[in-house]
Design a protein around this motif. Structure first.
Motif, short mmCIF file in Angstrom:
data_model
loop_
_atom_site.label_atom_id
_atom_site.label_comp_id
_atom_site.label_asym_id
_atom_site.label_seq_id
_atom_site.Cartn_x
_atom_site.Cartn_y
_atom_site.Cartn_z
N LYS A 239 55.06 -1.82 23.10
CA LYS A 239 54.47 -1.24 22.00
C LYS A 239 55.46 -1.40 20.69
CE LYS A 239 52.97 2.64 24.88
NZ LYS A 239 51.90 3.29 24.01
N ALA A 240 56.19 -2.74 20.84
CA ALA A 240 56.57 -3.05 19.41
C ALA A 240 57.87 -2.08 19.26
CB ALA A 240 55.71 -3.24 18.18
N GLY A 241 58.41 -1.80 20.46
CA GLY A 241 59.58 -0.68 20.50
C GLY A 241 61.05 -1.48 19.81
N GLN A 242 61.09 -2.74 19.65
CA GLN A 242 62.18 -3.38 19.31
C GLN A 242 62.07 -4.33 18.26
OE1 GLN A 242 65.12 -2.70 20.73
NE2 GLN A 242 64.52 -1.83 22.84
N PRO A 243 63.17 -3.93 17.36
CA PRO A 243 63.03 -5.10 16.11
C PRO A 243 63.51 -6.16 15.92
CG PRO A 243 65.29 -3.63 16.23
CD PRO A 243 64.46 -3.46 17.41
N SER A 244 64.26 -6.64 16.77
CA SER A 244 64.93 -8.11 16.99
C SER A 244 65.01 -8.63 18.34
CB SER A 244 66.17 -8.19 16.33
OG SER A 244 66.94 -7.62 16.89
N HIS A 359 47.62 -0.90 18.16
CA HIS A 359 46.07 -0.60 18.13
C HIS A 359 45.88 0.42 19.18
CE1 HIS A 359 45.00 -3.80 15.22
NE2 HIS A 359 45.95 -4.61 15.88
N ASP A 360 45.12 1.46 18.90
CA ASP A 360 44.66 2.45 19.89
C ASP A 360 43.60 1.74 20.68
OD1 ASP A 360 42.81 4.45 21.36
OD2 ASP A 360 43.12 5.56 19.65
N MET A 361 44.02 1.41 21.86
CA MET A 361 43.14 0.50 22.95
C MET A 361 42.16 1.64 23.95
SD MET A 361 43.54 -2.51 22.03
CE MET A 361 42.80 -3.16 23.68
N SER A 375 51.59 5.68 19.58
CA SER A 375 51.09 6.97 20.42
C SER A 375 50.84 6.25 21.98
CB SER A 375 49.73 7.28 19.85
OG SER A 375 48.62 6.44 20.02
N GLY A 376 50.52 7.37 22.64
CA GLY A 376 50.27 7.15 24.21
C GLY A 376 48.88 6.49 24.29
N ARG A 377 48.10 6.03 23.33
CA ARG A 377 46.79 5.04 23.52
C ARG A 377 47.23 3.84 22.54
NH1 ARG A 377 41.72 7.86 23.68
NH2 ARG A 377 40.86 6.64 22.35
N GLU A 378 48.33 3.53 22.15
CA GLU A 378 48.36 2.39 21.24
C GLU A 378 49.41 1.34 21.87
OE1 GLU A 378 48.35 3.50 16.68
OE2 GLU A 378 50.26 4.24 17.72
N TRP A 379 49.06 0.13 21.69
CA TRP A 379 49.58 -1.02 22.51
C TRP A 379 49.62 -2.15 21.26
CZ3 TRP A 379 52.05 -0.35 26.89
CH2 TRP A 379 51.53 0.69 27.63
N ARG A 380 50.86 -2.86 21.26
CA ARG A 380 51.11 -3.96 20.41
C ARG A 380 50.04 -5.08 20.85
NH1 ARG A 380 55.62 -8.78 20.57
NH2 ARG A 380 54.30 -9.07 22.39
N THR A 381 49.42 -5.91 19.96
CA THR A 381 48.64 -6.92 20.22
C THR A 381 49.59 -7.84 20.87
OG1 THR A 381 47.32 -6.37 18.39
CG2 THR A 381 46.90 -8.59 19.61
#
Length: 444
Positions: A239-244, A359-361, A375-381
């Motif tokens: 979910k792109a939760g880390q910056p580096s 993106h909402d998947m 959100s709970g529907r979103e994931w990083r590509t």
């Protein structure tokens, strides 16, 4: 994109390899003088950590609670992990995230720093192993319901809908409103190149209000940098939760192996886990900055393998179908890197097939667990480069964040939300066209 660029998805860093170790090679243009740093980082990534105290002081401090004792156990040969494959199989290359909804004003500070509200007893990740004298938090089981998807030509495809179950809890029940999210380990290739994509480029991809009305409204996650002590854009993680990469690695040492670093110095034990808190440690921190930096160097410089059969007419036809379905709207084919601490990664034209956006998947893939802005529907590509070598490298092929998809077609058929129209176009294809599309994906 020229034919040479099409074949070399990692630019000048690309290596020609299609064997079991294809994801474990250094960037092709890395100076020879840097190979020792790569090898040292590889050693700490590959070899197991041990409990403290130990004669191996550079590698001790494992646990007390953990998911695995070595990075390679999850990222198999630097590739993709997998869910438990049979009843009783452990979840060593899959972890389960935990959280509960925010309820109070005090939760706002926690959300800013962690992106989630950890489960009160077990934290934000369940550890299913423990050192002697300490009980693991519980065991992970995955159960599947079968769904049949009928395509336009009458073909039926069996899909698996997973349900996560936590059993044998040793520290009390989970909160009633707990959110569970299973995650398999992603492949490690090209991460330094992804880190070098300019922020301005990623911002140009984002269209949170869908102003161009194409149905795609990707957006950047904004997350807490423990190193910079401020909110920045997220790039890494499902979910792109880390910056580096450095923070991603420190978080994995902490959550997956129970090892402290200068970024995450607290022992990962819950308030009721008294034997965990009383266990010996491996020093403060257990992973020195020098080791963390060497592991980060290694993970930044794992090369992207060259494409296979890119000139094949069937593969080229599959690429046209990929574009016709609109897949490239999120899985962006071409981008240039900018600045990097590693000069050989700078100004490379690469083909990661990702925009690194959220993106909402759709509801089918939703885990109902938010993470910072996701959100709970979103994931990083997820990047697609190297996806055709998944089985060769890892010895199995499971796709999507929780490994539910056993084939690339199954993965496509789970796409919903912003990707629903692309999925519908694939469902309308003939069998030959679908096979051609998959042939293109396997060439990456």
């Amino acid at each position: 994109m020229s034919m040479a660029q099409a074949n070399t998805g990692g630019g000048d860093t690309t290596v020609s390899a299609a064997h079991q170790q294809a994801f474990s090679l250094p960037a092709a243009n890395m100076p020879m003088a840097e190979r020792l740093n790569f090898s040292v980082g590889n050693s700490f990534f590959r070899n197991p950590w041990v409990t403290a105290p130990a004669s191996t002081t550079a590698r001790d401090g494992l646990g007390p609670l953990f998911n695995t004792n070595g990075c390679q156990n999850c990222h198999i040969r630097d590739g993709r992990g997998h869910p438990p494959e049979f009843d009783g199989d452990n979840a060593v290359s899959m972890l389960v995230r935990l959280s509960v909804p925010a309820e109070s004003e005090e939760d706002k500070a926690t959300l800013k720093r962690l992106g989630v509200i950890p489960e009160p007893r077990y934290g934000d990740q369940l550890q299913d192993f423990a050192i002697p004298g300490t009980k693991p938090e519980g065991k992970v089981a995955i159960h599947y319901d079968t769904l049949n998807r009928r395509l336009a030509d009458g073909t039926e495809v069996e899909l698996r809908q997973p349900t996560v179950e936590i059993t044998e809890l040793n520290y009390g029940p989970l909160a009633d409103d707990v959110r569970l999210s299973a995650r398999i380990a992603p492949p490690m290739i090209g991460l330094g190149l992804l880190a070098a994509i300019p922020e301005q480029t990623l911002r140009s991809y984002a269209d949170p209000e869908d102003k161009d009305a194409d149905g795609i409204s990707g957006r950047l996650n904004r997350v807490w940098s423990a190193e910079l002590q401020k909110t920045v854009i997220g790039r890494f993680g499902w979910k792109a939760g880390q910056p580096s990469l450095r923070q991603q690695n420190a978080a994995a040492f902490h959550g997956d192996m129970g090892l402290t670093t200068s970024l995450f110095s607290d022992i990962p034990c819950g308030p009721t886990q008294t034997t965990c808190r009383a266990a010996p440690d491996g020093g403060e921190p257990e992973v020195s900055d020098n080791i963390l930096d060497k592991v980060t160097f290694y993970t930044a410089n794992l090369a992207v393998p060259a494409r296979r059969n890119a000139d094949d007419s069937n593969v080229k036809a599959g690429q046209r179908l990929f574009r016709h379905a609109g897949c490239q709207s999120c899985h962006i084919e071409k981008v240039s890197t900018g600045s990097s601490p590693h000069p050989w990664l700078r100004e490379q034209v690469i083909s990661p097939y990702t925009d690194l956006l959220l993106h909402d998947m759709g509801e089918g893939l939703a885990d109902h667990r938010s993470e910072f802005l996701a959100s709970g529907r979103e994931w990083r590509t997820p990047p697609l480069w190297g996806i055709g070598l998944t089985d060769t490298v890892s010895g199995n092929a499971y796709y999507l964040h929780d490994g539910r998809a056993r084939t690339l077609l199954e993965a496509i058929l789970w796409h919903g939300g912003e990707a629903e129209q692309s999925r519908i176009k694939v469902e309308a294809m003939t069998q030959k066209e679908r096979d051609t599309l998959v042939a293109f994906l396997k060439s990456l």
